[in-house]
Enzyme design. Structure first.
Site, PDB file in Angstrom:
ATOM      1  N   CYS A   1       0.659  -1.167   0.018  1.00  0.00           N
ATOM      2  CA  CYS A   1       0.077   0.129  -0.126  1.00  0.00           C
ATOM      3  C   CYS A   1       0.918   1.300   0.007  1.00  0.00           C
ATOM      4  O   CYS A   1       2.272   1.032  -0.450  1.00  0.00           O
ATOM      5  CB  CYS A   1      -1.101  -0.214   1.252  1.00  0.00           C
ATOM      6  SG  CYS A   1      -0.258  -0.044   2.669  1.00  0.00           S
TER       7      CYS A   1
ATOM      8  N   ASN B   1       2.102   1.319   4.475  1.00  0.00           N
ATOM      9  CA  ASN B   1       2.525  -0.054   5.131  1.00  0.00           C
ATOM     10  C   ASN B   1       2.386   0.183   6.619  1.00  0.00           C
ATOM     11  O   ASN B   1       2.919  -0.533   7.438  1.00  0.00           O
ATOM     12  CB  ASN B   1       3.978  -0.266   4.900  1.00  0.00           C
ATOM     13  CG  ASN B   1       4.172  -1.767   5.067  1.00  0.00           C
ATOM     14  OD1 ASN B   1       5.200  -1.969   5.458  1.00  0.00           O
ATOM     15  ND2 ASN B   1       3.157  -2.520   5.042  1.00  0.00           N
TER      16      ASN B   1
ATOM     17  N   CYS C   1      -1.313   0.643   7.211  1.00  0.00           N
ATOM     18  CA  CYS C   1      -2.824   0.506   7.358  1.00  0.00           C
ATOM     19  C   CYS C   1      -3.194  -0.764   6.693  1.00  0.00           C
ATOM     20  O   CYS C   1      -3.585  -1.870   7.496  1.00  0.00           O
ATOM     21  CB  CYS C   1      -3.704   1.860   7.045  1.00  0.00           C
ATOM     22  SG  CYS C   1      -3.426   3.113   8.176  1.00  0.00           S
ATOM     23  N   ARG C   2      -3.420  -0.572   5.290  1.00  0.00           N
ATOM     24  CA  ARG C   2      -3.952  -1.694   4.572  1.00  0.00           C
ATOM     25  C   ARG C   2      -3.164  -3.029   4.476  1.00  0.00           C
ATOM     26  O   ARG C   2      -3.556  -4.128   4.746  1.00  0.00           O
ATOM     27  CB  ARG C   2      -4.382  -1.119   3.110  1.00  0.00           C
ATOM     28  CG  ARG C   2      -5.492  -0.131   3.336  1.00  0.00           C
ATOM     29  CD  ARG C   2      -5.479   0.811   2.111  1.00  0.00           C
ATOM     30  NE  ARG C   2      -4.571   1.511   1.886  1.00  0.00           N
ATOM     31  CZ  ARG C   2      -4.276   2.211   0.708  1.00  0.00           C
ATOM     32  NH1 ARG C   2      -5.239   2.446  -0.237  1.00  0.00           N
ATOM     33  NH2 ARG C   2      -3.283   3.136   0.769  1.00  0.00           N
ATOM     34  N   SER C   3      -1.861  -2.772   3.920  1.00  0.00           N
ATOM     35  CA  SER C   3      -0.891  -3.992   3.495  1.00  0.00           C
ATOM     36  C   SER C   3      -0.621  -4.526   4.750  1.00  0.00           C
ATOM     37  O   SER C   3      -0.694  -5.914   4.841  1.00  0.00           O
ATOM     38  CB  SER C   3       0.046  -3.425   2.884  1.00  0.00           C
ATOM     39  OG  SER C   3       0.982  -2.685   3.312  1.00  0.00           O
TER      40      SER C   3
ATOM     41  N   ASP D   1      -8.110   3.648   1.177  1.00  0.00           N
ATOM     42  CA  ASP D   1      -7.262   4.229   2.214  1.00  0.00           C
ATOM     43  C   ASP D   1      -7.941   4.579   3.294  1.00  0.00           C
ATOM     44  O   ASP D   1      -8.794   5.620   3.311  1.00  0.00           O
ATOM     45  CB  ASP D   1      -6.366   5.122   1.492  1.00  0.00           C
ATOM     46  CG  ASP D   1      -5.578   5.927   2.686  1.00  0.00           C
ATOM     47  OD1 ASP D   1      -5.264   5.376   3.768  1.00  0.00           O
ATOM     48  OD2 ASP D   1      -4.640   6.873   2.278  1.00  0.00           O
TER      49      ASP D   1
HETATM   50  P1  4NP Z   1      -1.851   2.848   4.170  1.00  0.00           P
HETATM   51  O1  4NP Z   1      -2.573   4.316   4.535  1.00  0.00           O
HETATM   52  O2  4NP Z   1      -1.099   2.851   2.589  1.00  0.00           O
HETATM   53  O3  4NP Z   1      -3.102   1.818   4.114  1.00  0.00           O
HETATM   54  O4  4NP Z   1      -0.580   2.370   5.297  1.00  0.00           O
HETATM   55  C1  4NP Z   1      -1.769   5.229   4.835  1.00  0.00           C
HETATM   56  C2  4NP Z   1      -0.921   5.345   5.860  1.00  0.00           C
HETATM   57  C3  4NP Z   1      -0.389   6.769   6.092  1.00  0.00           C
HETATM   58  C4  4NP Z   1      -0.324   7.852   5.010  1.00  0.00           C
HETATM   59  C5  4NP Z   1      -1.310   7.546   3.836  1.00  0.00           C
HETATM   60  C6  4NP Z   1      -1.923   6.180   3.832  1.00  0.00           C
HETATM   61  N1  4NP Z   1       0.197   8.959   5.082  1.00  0.00           N
HETATM   62  O5  4NP Z   1       0.257   9.979   4.141  1.00  0.00           O
HETATM   63  O6  4NP Z   1       0.949   9.104   6.046  1.00  0.00           O
END
Ligand code: 4NP
Length: 157
Positions: A11, A14, A16-18, A128
Site C-alpha cells: 500500500c 505500510n 494500515c491496509r497492507s 485508504d
Molecule cells: P496505508 O495508509 O497506505 O494503508 O498504510 C496510509 C498511511 C499513511 C499515510 C497515507 C496512507 N500517510 O499519508 O502518512
C-alpha cells in the site's frame, strides 16, 4: 519447504491496509494449516512510516479478530519485484507506482489488485482508511479478510 509461494502486500504507508492484509492472509493460511507453503510480507510505496508498527486503529481492529500485528513498516525495494511471486497492491495509485518501476512483462504480470480477489462483486480497490474513522478500518479489515479467502482459492493450494 522449498519453493514457497512468496506474497508481498503493498500500500502507500505500510501501516494500515497492507499490514492488515498480511495479517489476515497469514491468519487464514495458519488456520488452514498452509502457513509453511508461504513467505508473506508487506511494504509501502513510500517510506513515510519506516520502522513503525501498524496504525493503532489497524492493530485494534485486527486484534478484535484475534490477529496480532507486529510488522514494522518498510519501503518497497527494487529487489522485491524480482523476489516475490505476487505483488498485491491495494489501489490504483499503488498499481501505477509499482508498474512504473517494472520494464518486463513477466514481472508486470505479478502485479495484481488484491481487491480483485474479493468474493462479492464490489469494486476491486481497498480504500485508504488513514483519514477515516474506526468504521473505515473495520471495513478494510472485512475486505482484506474476504480477499484473502478469494486469493487462496485463486492459488488453489
Ligand atoms: P496505508 O495508509 O497506505 O494503508 O498504510 C496510509 C498511511 C499513511 C499515510 C497515507 C496512507 N500517510 O499519508 O502518512
Amino acid at each position: 519447504m522449498k519453493n514457497k509461494i512468496k506474497v508481498l502486500f503493498i500500500c502507500l504507508g505500510n501501516i494500515c491496509r497492507s499490514p492488515a492484509a498480511q495479517g489476515a492472509f497469514e491468519s487464514l493460511v495458519q488456520k488452514e494449516d498452509k502457513i509453511n507453503f508461504f513467505e508473506i510480507d508487506s511494504c509501502g510505496t513510500s517510506g513515510y512510516h519506516d520502522g513503525e508498527l501498524p496504525d493503532p486503529r489497524t492493530r485494534k481492529v485486527a486484534q478484535k479478530r484475534g490477529i496480532h500485528l507486529t510488522h514494522r513498516s518498510r519501503k518497497l525495494k527494487l529487489n522485491d519485484l524480482d523476489y516475490f511471486d505476487y505483488l498485491l497492491v491495494m489501489d490504483d495509485n499503488n498499481f501505477r507506482e509499482v508498474i512504473s518501476l517494472i520494464s518486463d512483462e513477466p514481472t508486470r504480470k505479478k502485479v495484481m489488485k488484491f481487491g480483485s480477489f474479493r468474493t462479492d462483486n464490489g469494486v476491486s480497490i481497498v480504500p485508504d482508511p488513514y483519514y477515516g474513522n474506526e468504521r473505515d478500518f473495520e471495513s478494510v479489515q472485512d475486505l482484506v479478510e474476504n480477499c484473502s479467502v478469494g486469493f487462496l482459492k485463486f492459488l488453489g493450494v
